[in-house]
Design a protein around this motif. Structure first.
Motif, short mmCIF file in Angstrom:
data_model
loop_
_atom_site.label_atom_id
_atom_site.label_comp_id
_atom_site.label_asym_id
_atom_site.label_seq_id
_atom_site.Cartn_x
_atom_site.Cartn_y
_atom_site.Cartn_z
N GLU A 1 0.81 -1.23 0.00
CA GLU A 1 0.00 0.00 0.00
C GLU A 1 0.83 1.27 0.00
O GLU A 1 0.51 2.23 -0.70
CB GLU A 1 -0.92 0.01 1.23
N VAL A 2 1.92 1.26 0.79
CA VAL A 2 2.76 2.45 0.86
C VAL A 2 3.39 2.74 -0.49
O VAL A 2 3.38 3.87 -0.98
CB VAL A 2 3.86 2.26 1.94
N GLU A 3 3.93 1.70 -1.12
CA GLU A 3 4.56 1.86 -2.43
C GLU A 3 3.54 2.25 -3.50
O GLU A 3 3.83 3.08 -4.37
CB GLU A 3 5.28 0.57 -2.80
N ALA A 4 2.35 1.68 -3.42
CA ALA A 4 1.30 2.01 -4.39
C ALA A 4 0.86 3.47 -4.26
O ALA A 4 0.61 4.15 -5.26
CB ALA A 4 0.10 1.08 -4.21
N GLU A 5 0.78 3.97 -3.02
CA GLU A 5 0.42 5.37 -2.83
C GLU A 5 1.51 6.29 -3.36
O GLU A 5 1.23 7.31 -4.01
CB GLU A 5 0.18 5.66 -1.34
N GLN A 6 2.78 5.93 -3.11
CA GLN A 6 3.89 6.73 -3.63
C GLN A 6 3.90 6.74 -5.15
O GLN A 6 4.21 7.75 -5.77
CB GLN A 6 5.22 6.18 -3.10
N MET A 7 3.54 5.63 -5.73
CA MET A 7 3.59 5.48 -7.19
C MET A 7 2.43 6.20 -7.88
O MET A 7 2.61 6.82 -8.92
CB MET A 7 3.58 4.00 -7.55
N THR A 8 1.25 6.11 -7.29
CA THR A 8 0.05 6.62 -7.96
C THR A 8 -0.42 7.97 -7.45
O THR A 8 -1.21 8.66 -8.12
CB THR A 8 -1.11 5.63 -7.80
N GLY A 9 -0.01 8.36 -6.23
CA GLY A 9 -0.51 9.58 -5.62
C GLY A 9 -1.90 9.42 -5.03
O GLY A 9 -2.50 10.40 -4.58
N ARG A 10 -2.42 8.20 -5.02
CA ARG A 10 -3.76 7.92 -4.47
C ARG A 10 -3.62 7.24 -3.12
O ARG A 10 -2.75 6.39 -2.93
CB ARG A 10 -4.55 7.03 -5.42
N SER A 11 -4.50 7.58 -2.18
CA SER A 11 -4.44 6.99 -0.83
C SER A 11 -5.48 5.90 -0.62
O SER A 11 -5.42 5.18 0.38
CB SER A 11 -4.62 8.08 0.23
N ASP A 12 -6.44 5.77 -1.53
CA ASP A 12 -7.46 4.73 -1.42
C ASP A 12 -7.12 3.57 -2.34
O ASP A 12 -6.61 3.76 -3.45
CB ASP A 12 -8.84 5.28 -1.78
N VAL A 13 -7.40 2.36 -1.88
CA VAL A 13 -7.02 1.16 -2.62
C VAL A 13 -7.64 1.13 -4.01
O VAL A 13 -6.97 0.82 -5.00
CB VAL A 13 -7.40 -0.11 -1.82
N GLU A 14 -8.93 1.44 -4.08
CA GLU A 14 -9.60 1.43 -5.39
C GLU A 14 -8.94 2.41 -6.36
O GLU A 14 -8.73 2.11 -7.54
CB GLU A 14 -11.08 1.76 -5.23
N GLY A 15 -8.59 3.58 -5.84
CA GLY A 15 -7.94 4.58 -6.68
C GLY A 15 -6.56 4.14 -7.13
O GLY A 15 -6.16 4.38 -8.28
N MET A 16 -5.82 3.48 -6.22
CA MET A 16 -4.51 2.95 -6.59
C MET A 16 -4.62 1.98 -7.76
O MET A 16 -3.88 2.07 -8.75
CB MET A 16 -3.88 2.23 -5.39
N LEU A 17 -5.56 1.05 -7.64
CA LEU A 17 -5.72 0.02 -8.67
C LEU A 17 -6.17 0.63 -9.99
O LEU A 17 -5.71 0.22 -11.07
CB LEU A 17 -6.70 -1.05 -8.19
N GLN A 18 -7.07 1.59 -9.93
CA GLN A 18 -7.53 2.25 -11.16
C GLN A 18 -6.38 2.96 -11.85
O GLN A 18 -6.24 2.88 -13.08
CB GLN A 18 -8.65 3.24 -10.83
N GLU A 19 -5.56 3.66 -11.08
CA GLU A 19 -4.44 4.40 -11.66
C GLU A 19 -3.41 3.45 -12.27
O GLU A 19 -2.87 3.70 -13.35
CB GLU A 19 -3.78 5.28 -10.60
N LEU A 20 -3.14 2.34 -11.57
CA LEU A 20 -2.19 1.36 -12.09
C LEU A 20 -2.70 0.74 -13.39
O LEU A 20 -1.93 0.55 -14.34
CB LEU A 20 -1.93 0.27 -11.05
N LYS A 21 -3.99 0.46 -13.46
CA LYS A 21 -4.56 -0.11 -14.70
C LYS A 21 -4.51 0.91 -15.83
O LYS A 21 -4.27 0.56 -16.99
CB LYS A 21 -6.00 -0.58 -14.46
N TYR A 22 -4.74 2.18 -15.49
CA TYR A 22 -4.70 3.23 -16.51
C TYR A 22 -3.28 3.37 -17.08
O TYR A 22 -3.10 3.50 -18.30
CB TYR A 22 -5.15 4.56 -15.90
#
Length: 294
Positions: free
Chosen positions: A180-201
Protein backbone atom coordinates in the motif's frame (compact mmCIF):
# COMPACT_ATOMS: atom_id res chain seq x y z
CA UNK A 1 11.53 -22.00 -17.58
CA UNK A 2 14.31 -20.51 -15.43
CA UNK A 3 14.18 -17.48 -13.14
CA UNK A 4 17.10 -15.06 -12.79
CA UNK A 5 16.76 -12.78 -9.80
CA UNK A 6 18.80 -9.56 -9.83
CA UNK A 7 18.64 -8.74 -6.16
CA UNK A 8 20.27 -7.60 -2.95
CA UNK A 9 22.27 -9.72 -0.54
CA UNK A 10 22.36 -8.24 2.95
CA UNK A 11 23.50 -9.01 6.44
CA UNK A 12 20.55 -8.15 8.71
CA UNK A 13 21.30 -6.84 12.20
CA UNK A 14 18.05 -7.33 14.12
CA UNK A 15 17.39 -5.53 17.42
CA UNK A 16 14.37 -6.35 19.59
CA UNK A 17 12.82 -3.25 21.14
CA UNK A 18 9.76 -2.36 23.21
CA UNK A 19 8.65 0.04 20.46
CA UNK A 20 10.13 1.51 17.29
CA UNK A 21 12.58 4.25 18.31
CA UNK A 22 11.20 7.80 18.00
CA UNK A 23 13.26 10.80 16.80
CA UNK A 24 15.63 11.92 19.55
CA UNK A 25 14.98 8.80 21.66
CA UNK A 26 17.58 6.39 23.02
CA UNK A 27 16.35 2.93 23.90
CA UNK A 28 17.96 -0.23 25.26
CA UNK A 29 17.53 -3.38 23.17
CA UNK A 30 16.75 -6.84 24.47
CA UNK A 31 19.26 -8.50 22.13
CA UNK A 32 20.91 -8.42 18.71
CA UNK A 33 20.85 -11.23 16.16
CA UNK A 34 22.55 -11.35 12.76
CA UNK A 35 20.71 -13.01 9.88
CA UNK A 36 21.25 -13.45 6.16
CA UNK A 37 18.74 -11.31 4.28
CA UNK A 38 18.08 -8.74 1.62
CA UNK A 39 14.92 -8.65 -0.48
CA UNK A 40 16.75 -10.33 -3.32
CA UNK A 41 18.14 -13.17 -1.22
CA UNK A 42 14.83 -13.72 0.56
CA UNK A 43 12.88 -13.91 -2.69
CA UNK A 44 15.40 -16.27 -4.30
CA UNK A 45 15.17 -18.60 -1.31
CA UNK A 46 11.37 -18.44 -1.32
CA UNK A 47 11.38 -19.36 -5.02
CA UNK A 48 13.79 -22.23 -4.45
CA UNK A 49 11.79 -23.57 -1.50
CA UNK A 50 8.67 -23.38 -3.67
CA UNK A 51 10.42 -25.63 -6.19
CA UNK A 52 11.53 -23.15 -8.87
CA UNK A 53 14.87 -23.33 -10.71
CA UNK A 54 16.19 -19.92 -9.65
CA UNK A 55 19.56 -18.26 -10.09
CA UNK A 56 20.67 -15.25 -8.09
CA UNK A 57 22.55 -12.34 -9.65
CA UNK A 58 24.14 -10.15 -7.01
CA UNK A 59 27.23 -8.72 -5.36
CA UNK A 60 28.70 -9.41 -1.92
CA UNK A 61 31.51 -7.63 -0.13
CA UNK A 62 33.52 -8.36 2.98
CA UNK A 63 31.85 -10.92 5.21
CA UNK A 64 29.58 -12.08 2.40
CA UNK A 65 30.59 -15.74 2.49
CA UNK A 66 27.62 -16.52 4.74
CA UNK A 67 25.24 -15.09 2.13
CA UNK A 68 26.67 -17.26 -0.65
CA UNK A 69 26.60 -20.31 1.63
CA UNK A 70 22.95 -19.64 2.48
CA UNK A 71 22.03 -19.56 -1.21
CA UNK A 72 23.96 -22.74 -1.90
CA UNK A 73 22.35 -24.50 1.06
CA UNK A 74 18.87 -23.54 -0.13
CA UNK A 75 19.57 -24.69 -3.73
CA UNK A 76 19.67 -21.19 -5.24
CA UNK A 77 22.04 -20.99 -8.21
CA UNK A 78 25.16 -19.03 -7.13
CA UNK A 79 27.10 -18.91 -10.43
CA UNK A 80 26.18 -15.24 -10.96
CA UNK A 81 27.00 -14.01 -7.43
CA UNK A 82 30.23 -12.02 -7.54
CA UNK A 83 32.45 -11.23 -4.58
CA UNK A 84 33.93 -7.71 -4.76
CA UNK A 85 36.03 -5.45 -2.51
CA UNK A 86 34.31 -3.24 0.05
CA UNK A 87 31.49 -3.71 2.55
CA UNK A 88 28.45 -5.93 2.16
CA UNK A 89 25.00 -4.46 2.01
CA UNK A 90 23.34 -4.55 5.41
CA UNK A 91 20.24 -3.55 7.32
CA UNK A 92 19.57 -2.31 10.83
CA UNK A 93 16.17 -3.75 11.75
CA UNK A 94 14.11 -2.87 14.81
CA UNK A 95 11.41 -5.38 15.74
CA UNK A 96 8.88 -4.29 18.36
CA UNK A 97 6.79 -6.32 20.83
CA UNK A 98 4.01 -6.72 18.22
CA UNK A 99 6.35 -8.05 15.55
CA UNK A 100 6.29 -4.86 13.47
CA UNK A 101 9.57 -3.62 12.07
CA UNK A 102 11.50 -0.52 11.03
CA UNK A 103 14.43 -0.90 8.63
CA UNK A 104 17.51 1.18 7.82
CA UNK A 105 19.25 0.03 4.63
CA UNK A 106 22.90 0.45 3.61
CA UNK A 107 23.50 -0.52 -0.02
CA UNK A 108 27.19 -1.47 0.02
CA UNK A 109 28.04 -4.08 -2.62
CA UNK A 110 24.42 -4.09 -3.82
CA UNK A 111 25.06 -0.73 -5.47
CA UNK A 112 28.05 -1.95 -7.51
CA UNK A 113 26.29 -3.57 -10.48
CA UNK A 114 27.74 -2.69 -13.91
CA UNK A 115 26.16 -2.85 -17.35
CA UNK A 116 28.76 -5.39 -18.47
CA UNK A 117 27.85 -7.61 -15.53
CA UNK A 118 24.13 -7.42 -16.37
CA UNK A 119 24.82 -8.25 -20.02
CA UNK A 120 27.04 -11.19 -19.07
CA UNK A 121 24.35 -12.67 -16.82
CA UNK A 122 21.47 -12.22 -19.26
CA UNK A 123 23.48 -13.82 -22.09
CA UNK A 124 22.66 -17.19 -20.46
CA UNK A 125 18.88 -16.64 -20.48
CA UNK A 126 16.21 -16.50 -23.18
CA UNK A 127 12.71 -15.18 -23.90
CA UNK A 128 11.20 -18.25 -22.22
CA UNK A 129 12.73 -17.22 -18.90
CA UNK A 130 11.73 -14.81 -16.14
CA UNK A 131 13.73 -11.92 -14.70
CA UNK A 132 12.83 -10.75 -11.21
CA UNK A 133 14.15 -7.49 -9.81
CA UNK A 134 13.67 -5.33 -6.70
CA UNK A 135 14.88 -1.79 -5.97
CA UNK A 136 17.64 -2.46 -3.42
CA UNK A 137 20.25 -2.55 -6.20
CA UNK A 138 21.50 -0.07 -8.80
CA UNK A 139 20.94 -0.20 -12.59
CA UNK A 140 17.35 -1.41 -12.27
CA UNK A 141 16.47 0.69 -15.32
CA UNK A 142 19.18 -1.01 -17.38
CA UNK A 143 18.19 -4.50 -16.21
CA UNK A 144 14.59 -3.88 -17.30
CA UNK A 145 15.71 -2.52 -20.67
CA UNK A 146 18.16 -5.37 -21.33
CA UNK A 147 15.66 -8.07 -20.30
CA UNK A 148 12.99 -6.49 -22.47
CA UNK A 149 15.25 -6.67 -25.52
CA UNK A 150 15.50 -10.43 -24.92
CA UNK A 151 11.70 -10.58 -24.58
CA UNK A 152 11.91 -12.03 -21.08
CA UNK A 153 8.98 -11.81 -18.67
CA UNK A 154 9.86 -9.00 -16.24
CA UNK A 155 8.57 -9.14 -12.67
CA UNK A 156 9.23 -6.08 -10.52
CA UNK A 157 8.86 -5.72 -6.76
CA UNK A 158 8.93 -1.91 -6.38
CA UNK A 159 10.55 -1.87 -2.97
CA UNK A 160 11.84 0.44 -1.70
CA UNK A 161 10.06 3.09 -3.76
CA UNK A 162 12.35 6.05 -4.55
CA UNK A 163 13.25 8.52 -7.28
CA UNK A 164 15.49 5.99 -9.06
CA UNK A 165 12.32 4.38 -10.39
CA UNK A 166 11.63 7.50 -12.45
CA UNK A 167 14.39 6.34 -14.82
CA UNK A 168 12.73 2.96 -15.40
CA UNK A 169 10.49 2.19 -18.38
CA UNK A 170 7.80 0.50 -16.30
CA UNK A 171 5.67 -0.16 -19.38
CA UNK A 172 8.03 -3.10 -20.02
CA UNK A 173 7.06 -4.78 -16.72
CA UNK A 174 4.74 -7.81 -16.94
CA UNK A 175 3.92 -8.15 -13.24
CA UNK A 176 4.13 -5.58 -10.43
CA UNK A 177 4.24 -6.61 -6.77
CA UNK A 178 3.89 -3.76 -4.29
CA UNK A 179 2.36 -2.84 -0.95
CA UNK A 180 0.00 0.00 0.00
CA UNK A 181 2.76 2.45 0.86
CA UNK A 182 4.56 1.86 -2.43
CA UNK A 183 1.30 2.01 -4.39
CA UNK A 184 0.42 5.37 -2.83
CA UNK A 185 3.89 6.73 -3.63
CA UNK A 186 3.59 5.48 -7.19
CA UNK A 187 0.05 6.62 -7.96
CA UNK A 188 -0.51 9.58 -5.62
CA UNK A 189 -3.76 7.92 -4.47
CA UNK A 190 -4.44 6.99 -0.83
CA UNK A 191 -7.46 4.73 -1.42
CA UNK A 192 -7.02 1.16 -2.62
CA UNK A 193 -9.60 1.43 -5.39
CA UNK A 194 -7.94 4.58 -6.68
CA UNK A 195 -4.51 2.95 -6.59
CA UNK A 196 -5.72 0.02 -8.67
CA UNK A 197 -7.53 2.25 -11.16
CA UNK A 198 -4.44 4.40 -11.66
CA UNK A 199 -2.19 1.36 -12.09
CA UNK A 200 -4.56 -0.11 -14.70
CA UNK A 201 -4.70 3.23 -16.51
CA UNK A 202 -0.90 3.53 -16.64
CA UNK A 203 -0.11 -0.13 -17.31
CA UNK A 204 -3.18 -1.72 -18.93
CA UNK A 205 -1.36 -4.89 -20.03
CA UNK A 206 0.38 -5.58 -16.71
CA UNK A 207 -0.64 -7.83 -13.83
CA UNK A 208 -0.61 -6.24 -10.38
CA UNK A 209 -0.51 -7.78 -6.92
CA UNK A 210 -1.19 -5.23 -4.18
CA UNK A 211 -0.48 -6.52 -0.67
CA UNK A 212 -2.51 -5.01 2.16
CA UNK A 213 -1.02 -6.49 5.34
CA UNK A 214 -3.73 -7.82 7.64
CA UNK A 215 -6.32 -7.05 4.95
CA UNK A 216 -4.80 -9.61 2.58
CA UNK A 217 -4.00 -8.80 -1.04
CA UNK A 218 -5.60 -7.94 -4.38
CA UNK A 219 -4.68 -9.29 -7.81
CA UNK A 220 -5.58 -7.30 -10.91
CA UNK A 221 -5.06 -7.79 -14.63
CA UNK A 222 -6.74 -6.34 -17.71
CA UNK A 223 -10.01 -8.20 -17.12
CA UNK A 224 -10.03 -9.70 -13.60
CA UNK A 225 -9.72 -8.66 -9.98
CA UNK A 226 -9.41 -11.06 -7.04
CA UNK A 227 -9.18 -10.35 -3.31
CA UNK A 228 -7.46 -12.81 -1.00
CA UNK A 229 -7.87 -12.46 2.75
CA UNK A 230 -4.83 -12.90 4.99
CA UNK A 231 -4.53 -15.80 7.40
CA UNK A 232 -4.55 -14.53 10.97
CA UNK A 233 -1.75 -16.07 13.04
CA UNK A 234 0.38 -15.02 16.03
CA UNK A 235 2.94 -12.52 14.70
CA UNK A 236 6.56 -12.76 15.80
CA UNK A 237 8.45 -10.95 13.01
CA UNK A 238 7.09 -9.55 9.73
CA UNK A 239 10.52 -8.88 8.17
CA UNK A 240 10.41 -11.38 5.28
CA UNK A 241 6.64 -11.81 4.93
CA UNK A 242 6.39 -9.81 1.70
CA UNK A 243 9.39 -11.55 0.16
CA UNK A 244 7.99 -14.96 1.06
CA UNK A 245 4.67 -14.03 -0.54
CA UNK A 246 6.47 -12.79 -3.66
CA UNK A 247 8.52 -15.94 -4.11
CA UNK A 248 5.61 -18.31 -3.64
CA UNK A 249 3.27 -16.31 -5.88
CA UNK A 250 5.82 -16.20 -8.70
CA UNK A 251 6.37 -19.94 -8.26
CA UNK A 252 2.65 -20.51 -8.74
CA UNK A 253 2.84 -18.50 -11.97
CA UNK A 254 5.86 -20.48 -13.18
CA UNK A 255 4.04 -23.75 -12.56
CA UNK A 256 0.91 -22.53 -14.35
CA UNK A 257 -1.41 -22.58 -11.34
CA UNK A 258 -4.65 -20.61 -11.28
CA UNK A 259 -4.13 -17.10 -9.93
CA UNK A 260 -6.53 -17.63 -7.05
CA UNK A 261 -4.71 -20.80 -6.00
CA UNK A 262 -1.42 -18.92 -6.21
CA UNK A 263 -2.74 -16.16 -3.94
CA UNK A 264 -3.82 -18.71 -1.34
CA UNK A 265 -0.49 -20.55 -1.38
CA UNK A 266 1.51 -17.31 -1.20
CA UNK A 267 -0.64 -16.00 1.67
CA UNK A 268 -0.18 -19.24 3.61
CA UNK A 269 3.58 -19.08 3.12
CA UNK A 270 3.66 -15.48 4.36
CA UNK A 271 1.57 -16.43 7.39
CA UNK A 272 4.07 -19.12 8.35
CA UNK A 273 6.97 -16.69 7.91
CA UNK A 274 5.55 -14.07 10.31
CA UNK A 275 5.34 -16.68 13.06
CA UNK A 276 9.13 -17.06 12.93
CA UNK A 277 12.10 -14.83 13.65
CA UNK A 278 14.51 -13.64 11.01
CA UNK A 279 14.41 -13.03 7.28
CA UNK A 280 15.64 -15.87 5.05
CA UNK A 281 15.52 -18.27 7.99
CA UNK A 282 11.77 -17.69 8.43
CA UNK A 283 10.77 -18.81 4.92
CA UNK A 284 8.89 -22.13 4.99
CA UNK A 285 9.43 -25.24 2.88
CA UNK A 286 6.85 -26.03 0.19
CA UNK A 287 5.59 -29.12 2.06
CA UNK A 288 4.89 -27.00 5.16
CA UNK A 289 2.85 -24.56 3.12
CA UNK A 290 0.82 -27.21 1.30
CA UNK A 291 0.16 -29.17 4.52
CA UNK A 292 -0.79 -26.20 6.67
CA UNK A 293 -4.46 -25.79 7.54
CA UNK A 294 -5.40 -22.23 8.48
Amino acid sequence: MKVINFGSLNLDYVYHVAHIVAPGETQDTADRTIFCGGKGLNQSIALAKAGVEVYHAGMVGEGGEALISMCEKEKVGIHYIWKIPGPCGHKIIQVDENGQNSILLYGGANQKFTKNYVDEVLADFSENDVVLVQNEINLVDYIIEAASKKRMKIIFNLSPYNQNLEKCDLAKVSLFLLNEVEAEQMTGRSDVEGMLQELKYRFPAAEVVLTLGEEGCIYQDASRTFHQESFHVPVKDTTAAGDTFTGYFIAAKVFGLDVREGLIIASKAAAIAVMREGAASSIPEKAEVLDMEL
